[in-house]
Design an enzyme around this catalytic site. Sequence first.
Site, PDB file in Angstrom:
ATOM      1  N   CYS A  93       6.426  -0.564   6.730  1.00 57.43           N
ATOM      2  CA  CYS A  93       5.959   0.628   6.027  1.00 57.43           C
ATOM      3  C   CYS A  93       7.071   1.123   5.113  1.00 57.43           C
ATOM      4  O   CYS A  93       8.245   1.122   5.506  1.00 57.43           O
ATOM      5  CB  CYS A  93       5.594   1.700   7.050  1.00 57.43           C
ATOM      6  SG  CYS A  93       4.990   3.249   6.344  1.00 57.43           S
ATOM      7  N   LEU A  94       6.700   1.556   3.929  1.00 60.85           N
ATOM      8  CA  LEU A  94       7.687   2.095   2.999  1.00 60.85           C
ATOM      9  C   LEU A  94       8.365   3.343   3.553  1.00 60.85           C
ATOM     10  O   LEU A  94       9.474   3.675   3.156  1.00 60.85           O
ATOM     11  CB  LEU A  94       7.022   2.402   1.654  1.00 60.85           C
ATOM     12  CG  LEU A  94       6.464   1.189   0.907  1.00 60.85           C
ATOM     13  CD1 LEU A  94       5.694   1.640  -0.333  1.00 60.85           C
ATOM     14  CD2 LEU A  94       7.571   0.220   0.540  1.00 60.85           C
ATOM     15  N   GLY A 105       0.821  -1.199   0.000  1.00 61.46           N
ATOM     16  CA  GLY A 105       0.000   0.000   0.000  1.00 61.46           C
ATOM     17  C   GLY A 105       0.856   1.250   0.000  1.00 61.46           C
ATOM     18  O   GLY A 105       2.032   1.219   0.364  1.00 61.46           O
ATOM     19  N   HIS A 161      -3.843   0.524   7.953  1.00 63.67           N
ATOM     20  CA  HIS A 161      -2.514   1.147   7.964  1.00 63.67           C
ATOM     21  C   HIS A 161      -2.493   2.378   7.059  1.00 63.67           C
ATOM     22  O   HIS A 161      -2.055   3.458   7.460  1.00 63.67           O
ATOM     23  CB  HIS A 161      -1.483   0.114   7.502  1.00 63.67           C
ATOM     24  CG  HIS A 161      -0.095   0.628   7.352  1.00 63.67           C
ATOM     25  ND1 HIS A 161       0.921   0.259   8.206  1.00 63.67           N
ATOM     26  CD2 HIS A 161       0.463   1.476   6.439  1.00 63.67           C
ATOM     27  CE1 HIS A 161       2.040   0.866   7.824  1.00 63.67           C
ATOM     28  NE2 HIS A 161       1.788   1.603   6.755  1.00 63.67           N
ATOM     29  N   GLU A 162      -2.987   2.215   5.825  1.00 62.24           N
ATOM     30  CA  GLU A 162      -2.977   3.330   4.868  1.00 62.24           C
ATOM     31  C   GLU A 162      -3.937   4.429   5.295  1.00 62.24           C
ATOM     32  O   GLU A 162      -3.643   5.616   5.153  1.00 62.24           O
ATOM     33  CB  GLU A 162      -3.287   2.837   3.453  1.00 62.24           C
ATOM     34  CG  GLU A 162      -2.307   1.820   2.908  1.00 62.24           C
ATOM     35  CD  GLU A 162      -0.847   2.257   2.952  1.00 62.24           C
ATOM     36  OE1 GLU A 162      -0.554   3.462   2.872  1.00 62.24           O
ATOM     37  OE2 GLU A 162       0.019   1.370   3.090  1.00 62.24           O
ATOM     38  N   HIS A 197      -2.404   6.727   7.752  1.00 64.55           N
ATOM     39  CA  HIS A 197      -1.524   7.741   7.155  1.00 64.55           C
ATOM     40  C   HIS A 197      -2.299   9.019   6.848  1.00 64.55           C
ATOM     41  O   HIS A 197      -1.766  10.121   6.972  1.00 64.55           O
ATOM     42  CB  HIS A 197      -0.891   7.226   5.856  1.00 64.55           C
ATOM     43  CG  HIS A 197       0.349   6.429   6.045  1.00 64.55           C
ATOM     44  ND1 HIS A 197       1.474   6.921   6.670  1.00 64.55           N
ATOM     45  CD2 HIS A 197       0.656   5.159   5.662  1.00 64.55           C
ATOM     46  CE1 HIS A 197       2.421   5.991   6.673  1.00 64.55           C
ATOM     47  NE2 HIS A 197       1.948   4.911   6.073  1.00 64.55           N
ATOM     48  N   GLN A 257       2.681   9.937   1.949  1.00 61.55           N
ATOM     49  CA  GLN A 257       3.998   9.304   1.856  1.00 61.55           C
ATOM     50  C   GLN A 257       4.798   9.840   0.676  1.00 61.55           C
ATOM     51  O   GLN A 257       6.020   9.693   0.641  1.00 61.55           O
ATOM     52  CB  GLN A 257       3.869   7.789   1.737  1.00 61.55           C
ATOM     53  CG  GLN A 257       3.376   7.122   3.010  1.00 61.55           C
ATOM     54  CD  GLN A 257       3.278   5.637   2.834  1.00 61.55           C
ATOM     55  OE1 GLN A 257       2.281   5.119   2.340  1.00 61.55           O
ATOM     56  NE2 GLN A 257       4.334   4.938   3.224  1.00 61.55           N
TER      57      GLN A 257
END
Length: 160
Positions: free
Chosen positions: A91-92, A46, A133-134, A137, A51
Amino acid sequence: MGLRKILTDKDPALHKVCKPVTDFDKKLHKLLDDMRETLIDSNGVGLAAPQVGILRRIFLVDVGLDGNEIIEFINPQILETEGEQTGAEGCLSVPGKYGLVKRPYWVKVRAQDRYGDWFEAEGEELIGRCFCHENDHLDGIVYTQVMDRFLTDEELETDE
């Protein structure tokens, strides 16, 4: 299309609440296309707009986990959740680290597509985790703020 730089968790933009999308135009479509390419290039599941430095309520999730089934969620709302799961989450924006996070097992989301049309999507296990999670953000929350603890290298090796 183009790759976007993924911000790390130290960037203040990742800790701000995003604004709703109101214009479903070519600029939005370009952002979505760039985010798709960035997600595929980074081998993530995701990616949320903050981000890549855009403070709008947008995230993408690869529901097929193979780069071929990426769903775009614009102005998402979590409608329902059921159950509970605790597991490793990465996470990225927090490269190379994983934490132990409690999330719902099943999640139902309502969102708009790139044309402004509303739809609903459901996910369980990893996909349900990713929806939450997304969506976090978009509210300025990085998983490290809701995790129990970071996982050790030894713990990660036993999960493989």
